[in-house]
Enzyme design. Sequence first.
Site, PDB file in Angstrom:
ATOM      1  N   LYS A 194       0.792  -1.229   0.000  1.00 19.10           N
ATOM      2  CA  LYS A 194       0.000   0.000   0.000  1.00 19.10           C
ATOM      3  C   LYS A 194       0.821   1.274   0.000  1.00 19.10           C
ATOM      4  O   LYS A 194       1.732   1.440   0.810  1.00 19.10           O
ATOM      5  CB  LYS A 194      -0.860   0.026   1.253  1.00 19.10           C
ATOM      6  CG  LYS A 194      -1.972  -0.986   1.270  1.00 19.10           C
ATOM      7  CD  LYS A 194      -2.769  -0.727   2.503  1.00 19.10           C
ATOM      8  CE  LYS A 194      -3.956  -1.647   2.662  1.00 19.10           C
ATOM      9  NZ  LYS A 194      -4.526  -1.414   3.993  1.00 19.10           N
ATOM     10  N   GLY A 344       9.094  -5.705   8.149  1.00 17.06           N
ATOM     11  CA  GLY A 344       8.758  -7.050   8.588  1.00 17.06           C
ATOM     12  C   GLY A 344       8.659  -8.017   7.427  1.00 17.06           C
ATOM     13  O   GLY A 344       9.254  -9.099   7.446  1.00 17.06           O
ATOM     14  N   GLY A 367       8.395  -0.633  11.234  1.00 16.56           N
ATOM     15  CA  GLY A 367       7.751   0.673  11.370  1.00 16.56           C
ATOM     16  C   GLY A 367       8.689   1.717  11.955  1.00 16.56           C
ATOM     17  O   GLY A 367       8.683   2.876  11.528  1.00 16.56           O
TER      18      GLY A 367
HETATM   19  P1  ADP Z   1       7.140  -4.413   4.829  1.00 17.19           P
HETATM   20  O1  ADP Z   1       6.515  -5.141   6.005  1.00 17.19           O
HETATM   21  O2  ADP Z   1       8.448  -5.041   4.414  1.00 17.19           O
HETATM   22  O3  ADP Z   1       7.239  -2.927   5.038  1.00 17.19           O
HETATM   23  P2  ADP Z   1       4.582  -4.244   3.474  1.00 17.19           P
HETATM   24  O4  ADP Z   1       3.891  -4.680   4.724  1.00 17.19           O
HETATM   25  O5  ADP Z   1       4.441  -2.832   3.058  1.00 17.19           O
HETATM   26  O6  ADP Z   1       6.144  -4.612   3.571  1.00 17.19           O
HETATM   27  O7  ADP Z   1       4.065  -5.101   2.226  1.00 17.19           O
HETATM   28  C1  ADP Z   1       4.100  -6.475   2.203  1.00 17.19           C
HETATM   29  C2  ADP Z   1       2.927  -7.062   1.476  1.00 17.19           C
HETATM   30  O8  ADP Z   1       2.825  -6.580   0.145  1.00 17.19           O
HETATM   31  C3  ADP Z   1       3.038  -8.551   1.367  1.00 17.19           C
HETATM   32  O9  ADP Z   1       1.954  -9.155   2.046  1.00 17.19           O
HETATM   33  C4  ADP Z   1       2.979  -8.837  -0.133  1.00 17.19           C
HETATM   34  O10 ADP Z   1       2.242  -9.995  -0.448  1.00 17.19           O
HETATM   35  C5  ADP Z   1       2.272  -7.611  -0.652  1.00 17.19           C
HETATM   36  N1  ADP Z   1       2.498  -7.415  -2.093  1.00 17.19           N
HETATM   37  C6  ADP Z   1       3.591  -6.931  -2.700  1.00 17.19           C
HETATM   38  N2  ADP Z   1       3.447  -6.920  -4.035  1.00 17.19           N
HETATM   39  C7  ADP Z   1       2.224  -7.427  -4.313  1.00 17.19           C
HETATM   40  C8  ADP Z   1       1.469  -7.692  -5.509  1.00 17.19           C
HETATM   41  N3  ADP Z   1       1.966  -7.423  -6.717  1.00 17.19           N
HETATM   42  N4  ADP Z   1       0.245  -8.200  -5.372  1.00 17.19           N
HETATM   43  C9  ADP Z   1      -0.259  -8.495  -4.153  1.00 17.19           C
HETATM   44  N5  ADP Z   1       0.388  -8.285  -3.002  1.00 17.19           N
HETATM   45  C10 ADP Z   1       1.612  -7.750  -3.058  1.00 17.19           C
HETATM   46 MG    MG Z   2       4.483  -5.491   6.599  1.00 11.98          MG
END
Ligand code: ADP
Ligand code: MG
Length: 385
Positions: A194, A344, A367
């Site tokens: 997002k 994470g 975060g």
């Molecule tokens: P982080 O925890 O490393 O900051 P986020 O929580 O922002 O990462 O995002 C992780 C999520 O984004 C994962 O659940 C992953 O499946 C999802 N994601 C990434 N690219 C896609 C995609 N193309 N379609 C669906 N989900 C996605």
């Molecule tokens: Mg995450």
Amino acid sequence: MLKKSILEAKLNGKRVVVRADFNVSIDEGVIKDDTRIRETVPTLKYLLSQNCSLILLSHLGRPKGIDAKYSLKPVAKRLEGYLKQKVSLINQFASGNNRPLELLPKQVVMLENVRFYPGEEKNDLKYARKLAGYGDIFVNDAFAAAHRAHSSTVGIARFLPAYAGLLLVKEINVIHKVLNNADRPVVSVVGGAKISDKIGLIKKQLDLSQTVLVGGGIANTFLKAMNRNVQNSLVENEVLKKARELLFEAASKHSALILPFDFVIKNKEGKVLTAILSQLPNEAAIMDIGPKSRKLFKDYLLGAGTIIFNGPMGKYEEKPFDEGTKDLIKAASESKALSVIGGGDTLACIGSKKIAEGITHISTGGGAMLEFIEKGTLPAIEVLQ
Ligand code: ADP
Ligand code: MG
């Protein structure tokens, strides 16, 4: 900004209240990944070498009241292995008028989950005073919880001299370098689901970086904001306007925001294929960045002076859609750049740390790291000496 660490504190024989982040994921009593515990061990060993007795504080999960499911018991056990000594868990430490514990030098105790009591998340000063009452000085080593203004991270520092632990110092120093004195070109990678989670981060990355490489669901939303058809891919429709503003901001800042142009997709029948943006089949969903985009992104990473990496490039939980992220992590690892990774899901995707061996710093804070980069400080860091 730079805070006094335990290396500058007079410690000899003192009772030290240590806030650590032992918030590890536990499945049926078994710890899945103990990185956060391991990373705290140098601080604890140093304090013990100074004849201190230790009163350890941490939260675990998001309990609503006292709940055995969120007990720190497995953490205390694991820590006993690393410290090669007894770590006693103290229950019910917040009720009644309990006295300071009688501790011998080098004795280690751990209070149960600080979130078992409602005062913690309210930064209640009475609760903070109670926690502080167990020691002579306070040491914070909980970087991953430093963006939370809670009793055990912020309030407690009102009542005791407060110092940074070695892990916290390490995290502060590397991000400080990235924010104030980064070698150019700075290349940021941002992914994940997002944009709305990361608007502040993306803005900051546009300020800091010459190039921002975008992947994951975030890239889909940017593409849709540019009126490209991304078919049935994950898109955040509520923030299309915001996405356009960010694209405009990037253009006006001489910072290139680079989007992928080919993808690993799932077609209508669920078959895994690669396709370029203009040839996505009807009802296909983008699952990962494609080989040509990976090649381009890797070239940027290999030529970088500094790399800031957060968020997976694809739906990594489902194989083979973890490959784009892993490829880029490998490139960041091989690059001569100072590289910082956090998040994470990003760390979960890397899994076996082998491919990340050449990364300069793998942050224990998801975060917390994002907020630190965005704001340049964190509440629990502000209150240290
Ligand atoms: P982080 O925890 O490393 O900051 P986020 O929580 O922002 O990462 O995002 C992780 C999520 O984004 C994962 O659940 C992953 O499946 C999802 N994601 C990434 N690219 C896609 C995609 N193309 N379609 C669906 N989900 C996605
Ligand atoms: Mg995450």
